[in-house]
Design a protein around this motif. Sequence first.
Motif, mmCIF file in Angstrom:
data_model
loop_
_atom_site.group_PDB
_atom_site.id
_atom_site.type_symbol
_atom_site.label_atom_id
_atom_site.label_comp_id
_atom_site.label_asym_id
_atom_site.label_seq_id
_atom_site.Cartn_x
_atom_site.Cartn_y
_atom_site.Cartn_z
ATOM 1 N N ALA A 5 -9.426 -0.424 -6.244
ATOM 2 C CA ALA A 5 -8.829 0.248 -5.091
ATOM 3 C C ALA A 5 -7.513 -0.418 -4.697
ATOM 4 O O ALA A 5 -6.523 0.269 -4.384
ATOM 5 C CB ALA A 5 -9.806 0.226 -3.914
ATOM 6 N N ILE A 6 -7.479 -1.751 -4.728
ATOM 7 C CA ILE A 6 -6.237 -2.461 -4.396
ATOM 8 C C ILE A 6 -5.165 -2.172 -5.436
ATOM 9 O O ILE A 6 -3.995 -1.951 -5.107
ATOM 10 C CB ILE A 6 -6.503 -3.976 -4.294
ATOM 11 N N VAL A 7 -5.564 -2.172 -6.721
ATOM 12 C CA VAL A 7 -4.601 -1.883 -7.793
ATOM 13 C C VAL A 7 -3.968 -0.518 -7.598
ATOM 14 O O VAL A 7 -2.737 -0.355 -7.656
ATOM 15 C CB VAL A 7 -5.282 -1.961 -9.172
ATOM 16 N N TYR A 8 -4.788 0.501 -7.346
ATOM 17 C CA TYR A 8 -4.235 1.854 -7.250
ATOM 18 C C TYR A 8 -3.481 2.075 -5.944
ATOM 19 O O TYR A 8 -2.525 2.853 -5.901
ATOM 20 C CB TYR A 8 -5.344 2.893 -7.461
ATOM 21 N N THR A 9 -3.877 1.386 -4.880
ATOM 22 C CA THR A 9 -3.073 1.424 -3.664
ATOM 23 C C THR A 9 -1.701 0.825 -3.944
ATOM 24 O O THR A 9 -0.663 1.373 -3.547
ATOM 25 C CB THR A 9 -3.759 0.646 -2.537
ATOM 26 N N GLY A 10 -1.694 -0.296 -4.651
ATOM 27 C CA GLY A 10 -0.433 -0.931 -5.014
ATOM 28 C C GLY A 10 0.425 -0.050 -5.900
ATOM 29 O O GLY A 10 1.651 0.022 -5.721
ATOM 30 N N LEU A 11 -0.192 0.641 -6.849
ATOM 31 C CA LEU A 11 0.573 1.518 -7.743
ATOM 32 C C LEU A 11 1.191 2.692 -6.989
ATOM 33 O O LEU A 11 2.338 3.087 -7.257
ATOM 34 C CB LEU A 11 -0.327 2.032 -8.872
ATOM 35 N N VAL A 12 0.426 3.240 -6.024
ATOM 36 C CA VAL A 12 0.973 4.348 -5.223
ATOM 37 C C VAL A 12 2.149 3.858 -4.388
ATOM 38 O O VAL A 12 3.196 4.531 -4.304
ATOM 39 C CB VAL A 12 -0.135 4.946 -4.325
ATOM 40 N N ILE A 13 2.004 2.694 -3.774
ATOM 41 C CA ILE A 13 3.101 2.150 -2.967
ATOM 42 C C ILE A 13 4.297 1.813 -3.849
ATOM 43 O O ILE A 13 5.457 2.036 -3.471
ATOM 44 C CB ILE A 13 2.626 0.907 -2.185
ATOM 45 N N THR A 14 4.037 1.308 -5.056
ATOM 46 C CA THR A 14 5.127 1.009 -5.984
ATOM 47 C C THR A 14 5.894 2.275 -6.346
ATOM 48 O O THR A 14 7.139 2.287 -6.339
ATOM 49 C CB THR A 14 4.568 0.355 -7.267
ATOM 50 N N ALA A 15 5.154 3.330 -6.673
ATOM 51 C CA ALA A 15 5.807 4.597 -7.016
ATOM 52 C C ALA A 15 6.617 5.133 -5.834
ATOM 53 O O ALA A 15 7.747 5.627 -6.000
ATOM 54 C CB ALA A 15 4.761 5.625 -7.445
ATOM 55 N N THR A 16 6.054 5.004 -4.630
ATOM 56 C CA THR A 16 6.780 5.438 -3.431
ATOM 57 C C THR A 16 8.042 4.607 -3.240
ATOM 58 O O THR A 16 9.115 5.136 -2.907
ATOM 59 C CB THR A 16 5.871 5.303 -2.197
ATOM 60 N N GLY A 17 7.927 3.303 -3.482
ATOM 61 C CA GLY A 17 9.091 2.432 -3.353
ATOM 62 C C GLY A 17 10.202 2.803 -4.313
ATOM 63 O O GLY A 17 11.385 2.775 -3.957
ATOM 64 N N ILE A 18 9.837 3.163 -5.547
ATOM 65 C CA ILE A 18 10.852 3.572 -6.536
ATOM 66 C C ILE A 18 11.594 4.800 -6.034
ATOM 67 O O ILE A 18 12.829 4.897 -6.122
ATOM 68 C CB ILE A 18 10.187 3.848 -7.892
ATOM 69 N N ILE A 19 10.834 5.762 -5.476
ATOM 70 C CA ILE A 19 11.469 6.974 -4.935
ATOM 71 C C ILE A 19 12.414 6.623 -3.784
ATOM 72 O O ILE A 19 13.540 7.142 -3.692
ATOM 73 C CB ILE A 19 10.389 7.971 -4.469
ATOM 74 N N LEU A 20 11.964 5.725 -2.929
ATOM 75 C CA LEU A 20 12.769 5.371 -1.759
ATOM 76 C C LEU A 20 14.009 4.560 -2.129
ATOM 77 O O LEU A 20 15.016 4.585 -1.410
ATOM 78 C CB LEU A 20 11.914 4.582 -0.758
#
Length: 249
Positions: A5-20
Amino acid sequence: MIGAAIVYTGLVITATGIILVVKPIERLHVTSRSQGLAVLGIGVLLTGIGVSIPPSESRVEKAETRLDEFMPAWHFNEHHTIRIAAPPGRVFEAIQRVRPNEIPFFNTLTWIRRGGRKAPEGVLNAGDSTPLLDVATRNGFIYLANDAPREVVVGTVVIAPRSGRGALTAQTFKQSLPPGFALGAMNFVVTPDGPNASIVSTETRVFANSPESRRRFARYWRVIYPGSALIRRMWLRAIKRRATTPATP
């Protein structure tokens, strides 16, 4: 589970960060690329934490299944259950006969797991015409128990030292191995639930006998866990369809 769960939360935030970073979004209160980089950094940090959390060891107090007999301790596991309106004998036969093409998303997810590469026959390239347990047990897995109509258990070596891999037997799961091994086992248990119904459960366990093998497998397990869990749920549904579909005369 928590690590994944932590890994996939981190991956979602990472992907969001790339967009931002590419385009800041004021509605998200991110008005500059530097803020986007901060979001990206948080995502990367969370992902790293998720894959690095040391797994804890679990152990059964009393063996109740054949899986408990062969793998009484584990560091990674998942468990899924389904009720099927069919007697245990018919359900057990369905477990033995389900083919990969009866399991939704199986071929797609295993194609992703092997990176789209061609591969010899095996669990990650199982084809469509042969029962999945048959494919597994002639390509790296062995039967640890096949007690119709109650329980079937298969096992494999997940990680082995370069100089340590030998012939895989049921005894491998009961002996002390040199450091660096990770063993995996999976079962299906069929329990009667009334005159014409069964409860079917499947559990997967992995035991890693050294800190390094635990770290190696943790990185893999926490990334593939959602797909693995989906396959097992779909596998149980495929068993249910096969067991409850009237046989063609």
